[in-house]
Design an enzyme around this catalytic site. Structure first.
Site, PDB file in Angstrom:
ATOM      1  N   LYS A 169     -21.877  49.677  13.099  1.00  0.00           N
ATOM      2  CA  LYS A 169     -20.934  49.827  12.109  1.00  0.00           C
ATOM      3  C   LYS A 169     -21.040  51.024  10.541  1.00  0.00           C
ATOM      4  CE  LYS A 169     -20.957  48.776   7.395  1.00  0.00           C
ATOM      5  NZ  LYS A 169     -20.332  49.211   7.097  1.00  0.00           N
ATOM      6  N   THR A 222     -29.813  56.306  -0.662  1.00  0.00           N
ATOM      7  CA  THR A 222     -31.131  56.153  -1.393  1.00  0.00           C
ATOM      8  C   THR A 222     -30.857  54.823  -1.598  1.00  0.00           C
ATOM      9  OG1 THR A 222     -32.296  57.900  -1.622  1.00  0.00           O
ATOM     10  CG2 THR A 222     -33.782  56.273  -2.584  1.00  0.00           C
ATOM     11  N   GLU A 242     -32.806  56.881   6.974  1.00  0.00           N
ATOM     12  CA  GLU A 242     -32.905  58.587   6.841  1.00  0.00           C
ATOM     13  C   GLU A 242     -31.660  58.054   5.459  1.00  0.00           C
ATOM     14  OE1 GLU A 242     -30.719  61.641   6.019  1.00  0.00           O
ATOM     15  OE2 GLU A 242     -29.749  61.746   8.047  1.00  0.00           O
ATOM     16  N   CYS A 276     -26.700  65.515   3.773  1.00  0.00           N
ATOM     17  CA  CYS A 276     -27.689  64.759   3.168  1.00  0.00           C
ATOM     18  C   CYS A 276     -28.450  66.617   3.049  1.00  0.00           C
ATOM     19  CB  CYS A 276     -28.793  64.177   3.746  1.00  0.00           C
ATOM     20  SG  CYS A 276     -29.379  64.139   5.718  1.00  0.00           S
ATOM     21  N   GLU A 372     -28.987  63.812  -6.763  1.00  0.00           N
ATOM     22  CA  GLU A 372     -28.046  64.562  -5.236  1.00  0.00           C
ATOM     23  C   GLU A 372     -26.471  63.862  -5.724  1.00  0.00           C
ATOM     24  OE1 GLU A 372     -28.433  61.891  -2.358  1.00  0.00           O
ATOM     25  OE2 GLU A 372     -28.071  64.257  -0.589  1.00  0.00           O
TER      26      GLU A 372
HETATM   27  P1  ADP Z   1     -22.023  55.701  -0.313  1.00  0.00           P
HETATM   28  O1  ADP Z   1     -22.650  55.134  -1.625  1.00  0.00           O
HETATM   29  O2  ADP Z   1     -22.130  57.389  -0.461  1.00  0.00           O
HETATM   30  O3  ADP Z   1     -20.304  54.891  -0.104  1.00  0.00           O
HETATM   31  P2  ADP Z   1     -23.842  54.087   1.405  1.00  0.00           P
HETATM   32  O4  ADP Z   1     -25.019  54.521   1.822  1.00  0.00           O
HETATM   33  O5  ADP Z   1     -22.921  52.810   0.540  1.00  0.00           O
HETATM   34  O6  ADP Z   1     -22.552  55.709   0.909  1.00  0.00           O
HETATM   35  O7  ADP Z   1     -23.045  53.655   2.478  1.00  0.00           O
HETATM   36  C1  ADP Z   1     -22.985  54.035   4.294  1.00  0.00           C
HETATM   37  C2  ADP Z   1     -23.464  52.752   4.948  1.00  0.00           C
HETATM   38  O8  ADP Z   1     -23.797  51.926   4.534  1.00  0.00           O
HETATM   39  C3  ADP Z   1     -21.973  51.877   5.061  1.00  0.00           C
HETATM   40  O9  ADP Z   1     -21.448  52.075   6.302  1.00  0.00           O
HETATM   41  C4  ADP Z   1     -21.464  51.142   4.031  1.00  0.00           C
HETATM   42  O10 ADP Z   1     -20.820  50.221   4.306  1.00  0.00           O
HETATM   43  C5  ADP Z   1     -22.941  50.044   4.115  1.00  0.00           C
HETATM   44  N1  ADP Z   1     -22.921  49.469   3.346  1.00  0.00           N
HETATM   45  C6  ADP Z   1     -22.914  49.373   2.416  1.00  0.00           C
HETATM   46  N2  ADP Z   1     -24.072  48.226   1.427  1.00  0.00           N
HETATM   47  C7  ADP Z   1     -24.529  47.523   3.059  1.00  0.00           C
HETATM   48  C8  ADP Z   1     -26.260  46.659   2.653  1.00  0.00           C
HETATM   49  N3  ADP Z   1     -25.817  46.101   1.370  1.00  0.00           N
HETATM   50  N4  ADP Z   1     -26.611  46.490   4.086  1.00  0.00           N
HETATM   51  C9  ADP Z   1     -26.052  47.713   4.992  1.00  0.00           C
HETATM   52  N5  ADP Z   1     -25.269  48.400   4.731  1.00  0.00           N
HETATM   53  C10 ADP Z   1     -24.837  48.503   3.693  1.00  0.00           C
END
Ligand code: ADP
Length: 469
Positions: A169, A222, A242, A276, A372
């Site tokens: 995903k 994080t 990560e 990162c 960050e």
């Molecule tokens: P940003 O905050 O910069 O948008 P994220 O760390 O939220 O980045 O996103 C990294 C990945 O985690 C994306 O593929 C996002 O769709 C997914 N994601 C967002 N919310 C969740 C969740 N609750 N559980 C698992 N994956 C998630």
């Protein structure tokens, strides 16, 4: 864009139950439509991966390796096509996009050289004990928008080599390169071994909580990593996380100013700082501070900012509007609390452009130092005592990467060991390779990616203990 992107579920390229726009960050305008999976399609993808697991896991590792190597070859052959799409959806300059695509083949080939072996722990007249390693089952690979392809390969290659099946995903703002990868995988891997879905940030929780997912391999912030870990808790699922970093560069007194400033600058600005392990704060000795800041500012002013498609571009746009707005706020913090000597304002043009920005005379307490930034804004901090600089560096809640710069390598190496990070580079930045495990300290992560240690994270150890005599 005319191309009709599809999800990959159970070996079939299918339309999404919904669709969503994909924005080119260099223009801020939609350039393509992406399929968007429903909860039902997510369940189908997990079901397909579960059904494919028994046969795939029983195939000899040599056969799985051959298919992974075929994927590496396809990535090399189709790298220009992948790179063009990557620049469109992610924003990075074409040469960096090409580097990422070829890097996927490099990772797949490098991981293919590892193997999974059982080890005899004891063999004598009382007992024979062997530790075996077996694949886990369905792995959910959840990826972010800064390096949509290579961070996927860091997960895909070891997961498949070890005999797991995958549901991938990507991040909602960069789904297309992963969907294109799905098309390539459909021709290489047996039905259901690789599944690719796309969402609008609404299926992450369902995927991580799914009872048939055995492991979650996640790269992202994080904050989201914490949600993933709590989702995993319900099934005691395996996780590798990560996460974020606030990597410091520590410049020692014997470093060459011009050469080190250039390398630190590159380490801060690559991919518009959206890495990162980008250099996110730099600590410079008192006596070198003015000269170092001036050199960084000169490099920032010279840097060519623009659309990643334009051949001269060195720094592309920020990938998405939310991140762009966060950086606009951090520019305001930098102007208020420090002395901005290059950049400092978003560009007045369409798209999400932040110029390379250098901030000096800023306190450690400023948000741009503490948090960050994930963008091309570099705070430069002064120190007079190296042990005090190390203390300030280690106060961070993060511990992903760091760099130490100095002519005396023995001293730089000794200083490197004092920094609480998973990777510390001396006189270089971001040497990430398939044979080197990559990990985060503190809130930067859990578990390893890459290396034998990274491969082992995709297996379960079983100890078989047989009585003798
Ligand atoms: P940003 O905050 O910069 O948008 P994220 O760390 O939220 O980045 O996103 C990294 C990945 O985690 C994306 O593929 C996002 O769709 C997914 N994601 C967002 N919310 C969740 C969740 N609750 N559980 C698992 N994956 C998630």
């Amino acid at each position: 864009m005319d191309k009709n992107f599809k999800l990959l579920i159970n070996g079939q390229l299918v339309s999404g139950d919904m669709s969503m726009p994909v924005i080119n960050p260099a223009t801020g305008a939609e350039f393509a439509q992406s399929p968007r999976a429903s909860q039902k399609q997510l369940d189908e993808a997990v079901r397909a991966a579960k059904a494919a697991f028994p046969a795939w896991s029983l195939r000899p590792i040599g056969e799985r390796r051959e298919l992974l190597l075929s994927l590496a070859s396809e990535m090399e052959r189709r790298a220009p096509e992948f790179a063009a799409l990557l620049t469109k959806e992610q924003g990075k300059p074409s040469n960096q996009a090409m580097f990422e695509c070829l890097g996927c083949a490099y990772i797949a080939r490098g991981i293919s050289q590892f193997t999974i072996e059982s080890s005899v722990l004891q063999d004598d007249e009382t007992k024979r004990v062997v530790e075996y390693r077996q694949p886990l089952g369905v792995v959910a690979a959840i990826t972010p928008w800064n390096f949509p392809l290579i961070l996927l390969f860091n997960k895909l290659a070891p997961a498949l080599l070890a005999g797991n099946t995958l549901v991938i995903k990507p991040a909602p703002t960069t789904p297309l390169t992963s969907l294109l990868l799905g098309e390539v995988c459909a021709d290489i891997f047996p039905r259901g071994v690789v599944n690719v879905i796309a969402d609008a940030n609404d299926l992450g929780a369902a995927l991580t909580q799914h009872p048939d997912v055995a492991k979650i391999a996640f790269t992202g912030s994080t904050a989201t990593g914490m949600k993933v870990m709590s989702s995993a808790a319900s099934g005691i699922k395996r996780v590798t996380l990560e996460l974020g970093g606030n990597d410091a560069a520590l410049v020692l007194e014997d470093a060459d100013v011009a050469e080190t400033a250039r390398k630190v600058f590159d380490g801060a600005m690559l991919n518009a700082g959206q890495i990162c392990v980008a250099i996110k704060r730099v600590y410079v000795p008192d006596e070198m501070y003015d000269a170092f800041c001036a050199e960084l500012a000169r490099l920032a002013i010279e840097m060519v900012v623009g659309d990643g498609d334009a051949p001269a571009t060195q720094l592309g746009p920020i990938q998405n509007r939310a991140q762009f707005e966060k950086l606009c706020d951090l520019l305001a913090v930098s102007r208020r609390e420090g002395n901005v000597i290059a950049g400092g304002e978003p560009l007045a043009r369409a798209g999400y452009f932040i110029p390379p920005t250098i901030v000096r005379d800023i306190p450690d307490s400023a948000e741009i130092v503490q948090e960050e930034q994930f963008g091309p804004i570099l705070p430069v901090l002064k120190y007079s005592d190296v042990s005090d600089a190390i203390r300030r560096i280690n106060e961070s809640k993060y511990g992903l990467g760091a760099t130490v710069w100095g002519k005396s390598v023995a001293r730089a190496e000794a200083v490197a060991l004092c920094i609480d990070s998973g990777s510390i580079w001396v006189n270089k930045h971001m040497d990430i390779a398939p044979n080197l495990p990559f990990r985060g300290f503190k809130q930067s992560g859990l578990g390893a990616e890459l290396g034998q240690a990274g491969l082992d994270e995709y297996t379960q150890a079983k100890v078989v203990n047989v009585a003798r005599g």
